[in-house]
Design a protein around this motif. Structure first.
Motif, short mmCIF file in Angstrom:
data_model
loop_
_atom_site.label_atom_id
_atom_site.label_comp_id
_atom_site.label_asym_id
_atom_site.label_seq_id
_atom_site.Cartn_x
_atom_site.Cartn_y
_atom_site.Cartn_z
N ARG A 105 57.17 -5.62 40.64
CA ARG A 105 57.72 -6.91 41.06
C ARG A 105 56.81 -8.04 40.61
N THR A 117 46.23 -7.02 41.16
CA THR A 117 47.11 -6.59 42.24
C THR A 117 48.50 -6.35 41.66
N SER A 119 52.34 -5.38 42.71
CA SER A 119 53.31 -5.30 43.81
C SER A 119 54.60 -4.68 43.29
N THR A 120 55.17 -3.78 44.09
CA THR A 120 56.41 -3.10 43.69
C THR A 120 57.49 -3.35 44.73
N ARG A 128 59.62 -5.11 50.96
CA ARG A 128 58.62 -5.14 49.90
C ARG A 128 57.91 -3.79 49.87
N THR A 131 51.52 -2.72 47.80
CA THR A 131 50.72 -3.57 46.92
C THR A 131 49.42 -2.84 46.64
#
Length: 187
Positions: A105, A117, A119-120, A128, A131
Motif C-alpha cells: 500500500r 516502512t 505497509s500492506t 489496514r 506495517t
C-alpha cells in the motif's frame, strides 16, 4: 579508482539521507481487495456448504441397485468428495487472506535514510494490514521498475514471500526510490 568509488558511495549516502520521513510509493486499492475478500469468503461458504451436503445427503443406497457408474456404492466416494470440497474452499480463503498481505500500500523512507516502512493491505481486504519497518540493507528489488510489465517484486530478508508493488501505483520520488528501495542487493 578507489577514490572515485569512495566519492560515488559518499554521494549516494548524502542523496539518500533524508531529513524527514518521505513517502516513496503509494497505491491504495482498498475497494479491490475488499471485493476480492468478499468473493473469497463467499466461495469458502459455498464450498463448505457443498461439503456438508455431500457428507450428509450423498450416502450410498443400501441393497442392490442398477449398474449406474455414477451411483456411489460406498463411503469412499462421499468422504473423498467432502474432503476435496473442504480443501478447495480452504485454499480459496487462504489465497484471499495472503494475497493482500503481499500487496504494498505504501513505502516510506524514514528519517536518516537507513530504514524503510512497508505497509500492506489487511487479510481479505479488511482494514489496514501489517506495517513492517526494516533496515534498507535488508531490502532487495529483484527487477527494475522499467523491466517488469505489472508488478515489481521486492524481497525483504527474513520474510518468506516477495512483496509486490503494482506499477499503477504512484512513485512520489522516482530517483530516490531507485537509489534506495529499487536497488538490487545481495541478501
Amino acid at each position: 579508482m578507489a577514490a572515485a568509488r569512495r566519492a560515488a558511495v559518499a554521494a549516494l549516502e548524502v542523496a539518500t539521507a533524508v531529513p524527514r520521513d518521505v513517502v516513496l510509493f503509494r497505491h491504495d486499492r482498498d475497494r479491490f481487495f475488499r471485493l476480492a475478500g468478499f468473493f473469497c469468503a463467499g466461495q469458502g461458504l459455498f464450498w463448505t456448504y457443498l461439503a456438508h451436503f455431500a457428507f450428509t445427503a450423498l450416502r450410498p443406497a443400501s441393497g442392490p441397485g442398477p449398474d449406474d457408474p455414477l451411483r456411489p456404492r460406498d463411503n469412499k466416494w462421499r468422504f473423498g468428495f467432502t474432503a476435496s470440497c473442504l480443501t478447495l474452499g480452504s485454499l480459496i480463503v487462504a489465497a484471499g487472506c495472503l494475497f493482500p498481505l503481499r500487496a504494498v500500500r505504501r513505502i516510506t523512507l524514514l528519517r536518516g535514510g537507513t530504514e524503510v516502512t512497508i505497509s500492506t493491505h489487511g487479510p481479505l481486504g479488511l482494514g489496514r494490514g501489517p506495517t513492517v519497518t526494516v533496515p534498507l540493507r535488508h531490502i532487495s528489488c529483484r527487477a527494475h521498475r522499467s523491466e517488469v510489465p505489472a508488478t515489481v517484486p521486492l524481497k525483504v530478508k527474513g520474510r518468506p514471500f516477495f512483496f509486490l508493488l503494482d506499477k499503477r501505483g504512484q512513485l512520489c520520488h522516482p530517483r530516490l526510490f531507485d537509489l534506495t528501495v529499487g536497488a538490487y542487493r545481495k541478501l
